[in-house]
Design a protein around this motif. Sequence first.
Motif, PDB file in Angstrom:
ATOM      1  N   TRP A   1     133.920 -78.294  77.070  1.00 48.54           N
ATOM      2  CA  TRP A   1     132.786 -78.280  77.994  1.00 48.54           C
ATOM      3  C   TRP A   1     133.232 -78.206  79.446  1.00 48.54           C
ATOM      4  O   TRP A   1     132.514 -77.680  80.295  1.00 48.54           O
ATOM      5  N   TYR A   2     134.439 -78.701  79.735  1.00 50.05           N
ATOM      6  CA  TYR A   2     134.987 -78.554  81.082  1.00 50.05           C
ATOM      7  C   TYR A   2     135.147 -77.074  81.417  1.00 50.05           C
ATOM      8  O   TYR A   2     134.722 -76.612  82.482  1.00 50.05           O
ATOM      9  N   VAL A   3     135.737 -76.316  80.502  1.00 49.49           N
ATOM     10  CA  VAL A   3     135.936 -74.883  80.719  1.00 49.49           C
ATOM     11  C   VAL A   3     134.593 -74.157  80.753  1.00 49.49           C
ATOM     12  O   VAL A   3     134.369 -73.257  81.584  1.00 49.49           O
ATOM     13  N   PHE A   4     133.673 -74.537  79.882  1.00 51.29           N
ATOM     14  CA  PHE A   4     132.360 -73.888  79.815  1.00 51.29           C
ATOM     15  C   PHE A   4     131.631 -73.969  81.147  1.00 51.29           C
ATOM     16  O   PHE A   4     130.918 -73.035  81.539  1.00 51.29           O
ATOM     17  N   ALA A   5     131.784 -75.055  81.873  1.00 51.70           N
ATOM     18  CA  ALA A   5     131.055 -75.255  83.125  1.00 51.70           C
ATOM     19  C   ALA A   5     131.393 -74.210  84.179  1.00 51.70           C
ATOM     20  O   ALA A   5     130.602 -73.978  85.107  1.00 51.70           O
ATOM     21  N   TYR A   6     132.552 -73.556  84.056  1.00 45.31           N
ATOM     22  CA  TYR A   6     132.996 -72.602  85.074  1.00 45.31           C
ATOM     23  C   TYR A   6     132.499 -71.181  84.841  1.00 45.31           C
ATOM     24  O   TYR A   6     132.796 -70.286  85.627  1.00 45.31           O
ATOM     25  N   GLY A   7     131.742 -70.927  83.801  1.00 44.08           N
ATOM     26  CA  GLY A   7     131.282 -69.573  83.517  1.00 44.08           C
ATOM     27  C   GLY A   7     130.220 -69.092  84.485  1.00 44.08           C
ATOM     28  O   GLY A   7     129.724 -69.823  85.346  1.00 44.08           O
ATOM     29  N   ARG A   8     129.852 -67.843  84.309  1.00 42.43           N
ATOM     30  CA  ARG A   8     128.796 -67.258  85.137  1.00 42.43           C
ATOM     31  C   ARG A   8     127.446 -67.900  84.811  1.00 42.43           C
ATOM     32  O   ARG A   8     127.280 -68.540  83.779  1.00 42.43           O
ATOM     33  N   ARG A   9     126.509 -67.633  85.682  1.00 49.56           N
ATOM     34  CA  ARG A   9     125.164 -68.161  85.461  1.00 49.56           C
ATOM     35  C   ARG A   9     124.598 -67.626  84.144  1.00 49.56           C
ATOM     36  O   ARG A   9     124.700 -66.435  83.843  1.00 49.56           O
ATOM     37  N   LEU A  10     123.998 -68.531  83.364  1.00 49.72           N
ATOM     38  CA  LEU A  10     123.376 -68.167  82.100  1.00 49.72           C
ATOM     39  C   LEU A  10     121.863 -68.237  82.228  1.00 49.72           C
ATOM     40  O   LEU A  10     121.333 -69.092  82.933  1.00 49.72           O
ATOM     41  N   SER A  11     121.172 -67.369  81.527  1.00 49.90           N
ATOM     42  CA  SER A  11     119.721 -67.486  81.425  1.00 49.90           C
ATOM     43  C   SER A  11     119.396 -68.493  80.335  1.00 49.90           C
ATOM     44  O   SER A  11     120.220 -68.776  79.451  1.00 49.90           O
ATOM     45  N   ARG A  12     118.199 -69.047  80.379  1.00 49.63           N
ATOM     46  CA  ARG A  12     117.775 -69.977  79.332  1.00 49.63           C
ATOM     47  C   ARG A  12     117.782 -69.296  77.963  1.00 49.63           C
ATOM     48  O   ARG A  12     118.138 -69.903  76.962  1.00 49.63           O
ATOM     49  N   GLU A  13     117.412 -68.023  77.940  1.00 48.94           N
ATOM     50  CA  GLU A  13     117.368 -67.302  76.673  1.00 48.94           C
ATOM     51  C   GLU A  13     118.749 -67.180  76.054  1.00 48.94           C
ATOM     52  O   GLU A  13     118.921 -67.382  74.844  1.00 48.94           O
ATOM     53  N   LYS A  14     119.742 -66.837  76.868  1.00 51.70           N
ATOM     54  CA  LYS A  14     121.100 -66.702  76.342  1.00 51.70           C
ATOM     55  C   LYS A  14     121.656 -68.037  75.882  1.00 51.70           C
ATOM     56  O   LYS A  14     122.354 -68.115  74.863  1.00 51.70           O
ATOM     57  N   LEU A  15     121.339 -69.106  76.626  1.00 53.91           N
ATOM     58  CA  LEU A  15     121.862 -70.411  76.246  1.00 53.91           C
ATOM     59  C   LEU A  15     121.212 -70.913  74.961  1.00 53.91           C
ATOM     60  O   LEU A  15     121.886 -71.424  74.065  1.00 53.91           O
ATOM     61  N   THR A  16     119.917 -70.760  74.833  1.00 51.03           N
ATOM     62  CA  THR A  16     119.252 -71.210  73.618  1.00 51.03           C
ATOM     63  C   THR A  16     119.676 -70.365  72.427  1.00 51.03           C
ATOM     64  O   THR A  16     119.767 -70.866  71.304  1.00 51.03           O
ATOM     65  N   ALA A  17     119.956 -69.076  72.649  1.00 52.46           N
ATOM     66  CA  ALA A  17     120.455 -68.235  71.559  1.00 52.46           C
ATOM     67  C   ALA A  17     121.830 -68.712  71.120  1.00 52.46           C
ATOM     68  O   ALA A  17     122.147 -68.731  69.915  1.00 52.46           O
ATOM     69  N   ARG A  18     122.648 -69.136  72.066  1.00 53.08           N
ATOM     70  CA  ARG A  18     123.969 -69.669  71.744  1.00 53.08           C
ATOM     71  C   ARG A  18     123.843 -70.919  70.888  1.00 53.08           C
ATOM     72  O   ARG A  18     124.577 -71.094  69.905  1.00 53.08           O
ATOM     73  N   VAL A  19     122.894 -71.786  71.243  1.00 58.54           N
ATOM     74  CA  VAL A  19     122.706 -73.024  70.494  1.00 58.54           C
ATOM     75  C   VAL A  19     122.249 -72.729  69.068  1.00 58.54           C
ATOM     76  O   VAL A  19     122.705 -73.344  68.107  1.00 58.54           O
TER      77      VAL A  19
END
Length: 259
Positions: free
Chosen positions: A224-242
């Motif tokens: 999660w430390y590394v994940f925090a440095y990524g580009r901006r995510l949309s809610r749709e992309k994040l919920t799809a990831r989940v």
Amino acid sequence: MNPRVSVIVPVYNEGEAIIRCLERMLRELMLPAEVLIVHDMPEDTTVPYVERIARTDPRVRAVLNTYGRGPANAIRFGIDAALAPVAVVTMADGCDDPRQIDELARLVDRGVVVAAASRYMPGGQQVGGPRLKRMMSRWAGRSLYTFARAGTRDATNSFKAYDTAFVREVGIESRTGFEIGLELTAKATRLRLPVAEIPTIWLDRPLGESHFDLGRFLPGYLRWYVFAYGRRLSREKLTARVRTAAVPAPRGTEYEKTA
């Protein structure tokens, strides 16, 4: 009266020690609240003492976690069971300051999705705890704050308040340890949603011994430390990831305070 804040307390065989924790918490809570004591098994030694307090204070409930053993699953279950729009996660070992629960909840009321009690901002302090763990946690928090603009200098602390709607939308993928605090901070950072902090004084647990396994929990924190440095995510992309994430629940129980 509907609660404005749900306090989530994961426990594991705390026994009579939970009485002191709850007495302090109930004395300091001013907002309409529910206190969910989340345990993994009906025979947990904490339950009889919680039920005794609940008979005189309706804010308190013992809740059986059915998501799988361990603190991460207990916290997930507690947030899903919460009735209030704000959930505050705190520990049963006396390390966190219950006077700050209301203050953290009010920050979420004002619009932030994660409100952190920070040991590493001006006015904060950590008293005790393993030196290596303390150094790594401080470095992680400061670097995330400086370079990822995470909004808090203490992303790894479990003592946080969350917008429950936000948590239910982005989901919780962690299944071990206490990296949930870092996960949700990282997700808020990637979504560019507001995160805030207040200073806290964290005291090393006065009762019992810590069983933090650095080798076991470090990979989750690093993820999660590394994940925090990524580009901006949309809610749709994040919920799809989940939705596509498949994280098996672990066996056993590993209760420990923050990293």
